[in-house]
Design an enzyme around this catalytic site. Structure first.
Site, PDB file in Angstrom:
ATOM      1  N   CYS A  82       0.836  -1.197   0.000  1.00 54.83           N
ATOM      2  CA  CYS A  82       0.000   0.000   0.000  1.00 54.83           C
ATOM      3  C   CYS A  82       0.874   1.252   0.000  1.00 54.83           C
ATOM      4  O   CYS A  82       1.653   1.442  -0.924  1.00 54.83           O
ATOM      5  CB  CYS A  82      -1.010  -0.026   1.143  1.00 54.83           C
ATOM      6  SG  CYS A  82      -2.375   1.160   0.891  1.00 54.83           S
ATOM      7  N   HIS A 194      -3.774  -4.773  -0.394  1.00 57.21           N
ATOM      8  CA  HIS A 194      -3.389  -5.362   0.883  1.00 57.21           C
ATOM      9  C   HIS A 194      -3.496  -6.881   0.812  1.00 57.21           C
ATOM     10  O   HIS A 194      -4.593  -7.423   0.938  1.00 57.21           O
ATOM     11  CB  HIS A 194      -4.311  -4.853   1.999  1.00 57.21           C
ATOM     12  CG  HIS A 194      -4.075  -3.441   2.396  1.00 57.21           C
ATOM     13  ND1 HIS A 194      -3.145  -3.079   3.342  1.00 57.21           N
ATOM     14  CD2 HIS A 194      -4.643  -2.291   1.964  1.00 57.21           C
ATOM     15  CE1 HIS A 194      -3.148  -1.757   3.487  1.00 57.21           C
ATOM     16  NE2 HIS A 194      -4.053  -1.260   2.663  1.00 57.21           N
ATOM     17  N   GLU A 196      -2.656  -8.940   3.076  1.00 64.03           N
ATOM     18  CA  GLU A 196      -3.084  -9.434   4.388  1.00 64.03           C
ATOM     19  C   GLU A 196      -4.583  -9.312   4.598  1.00 64.03           C
ATOM     20  O   GLU A 196      -5.137  -9.879   5.541  1.00 64.03           O
ATOM     21  CB  GLU A 196      -2.321  -8.700   5.505  1.00 64.03           C
ATOM     22  CG  GLU A 196      -2.811  -7.308   5.832  1.00 64.03           C
ATOM     23  CD  GLU A 196      -2.343  -6.218   4.878  1.00 64.03           C
ATOM     24  OE1 GLU A 196      -2.589  -5.041   5.171  1.00 64.03           O
ATOM     25  OE2 GLU A 196      -1.726  -6.555   3.840  1.00 64.03           O
TER      26      GLU A 196
END
Length: 213
Positions: A82, A194, A196
């Protein structure tokens, strides 16, 4: 043996979610701002959430820009996520404020221009346009990934590739706007989305990166 990954703690980013995501794919993770630990780990993950200027200020406060440069000079892997990707570029412009980035790649991070009355920030799941030869997206080329951002790199400017190997640039679109979703450039890798927060596809991407260390 597990690969040792430092998740750089410089006051910006989803530290704990990133740590858990890396642990789930088998990495031995240390969250720290320690200079030597960050330089010497098998892999370095640079997160980032918020404004470009604030992230650069925090990064420089822990000499993270020096860590990134030193690692890349030695061919040691770095992954930016990001705003952690955005600060790898030469500069960012937010609210009329221009800030110098780490300058690993030329180019400008600027506000998205989706048109078609679509709101900014861009929040949601996107498919991506992956180049051939990718290792980061091996097996997940057709998957969707989660984005949440108002700024991006809308023009790829690098002409001379790092170590004479052409960078692999992945793109995506939001409305009428096209921007860089990921870059694979030798030891330097980055994603605008992202991983994650991207479910199984994101976990597999992180696993691909950890396996490459």
């Amino acid at each position: 043996m597990s690969k040792k990954v430092v998740l750089l703690d410089y006051g910006s980013g989803n530290i704990r979610s990133g740590e858990r995501a890396l642990q789930r794919v088998g990495a031995d993770v240390t969250v720290t701002s320690d200079f030597d630990a960050a330089c010497n780990a098998d892999g370095l993950l640079v997160p980032g959430v918020g404004a470009f200027e604030a992230c650069m200020t925090g990064l420089k406060a822990v000499r993270g820009d020096v860590v990134v440069d030193r690692r890349l000079t030695g061919g040691r892997p770095v992954l930016g996520i990001c705003v952690g990707m955005q600060i790898l570029f030469a500069r960012g412009i937010e609210h009329g404020v221009e800030t110098e980035g780490c300058e690993q790649w030329p180019g400008t991070v600027e506000r998205l221009q989706p048109k078609d009355d679509q709101p900014v920030p861009h929040m949601g799941w996107n498919t991506i346009d992956v180049p051939s030869g990718t290792k980061l997206f091996d097996g997940i080329e057709k998957e969707r990934f989660y984005f949440v951002h108002s700024y991006g790199v809308r023009e790829w400017q690098l002409q001379d590739a790092r170590e004479s190997v052409a960078p692999l640039v992945t793109w995506t679109t939001y409305g009428a706007d096209r921007f860089v979703a990921a870059v694979e450039n030798g030891p330097l890798t980055a994603t605008q989305f992202h991983p994650e927060k991207s479910g199984d596809a994101g976990a597999e991407l992180l696993a691909n990166w950890v396996r490459s260390l």
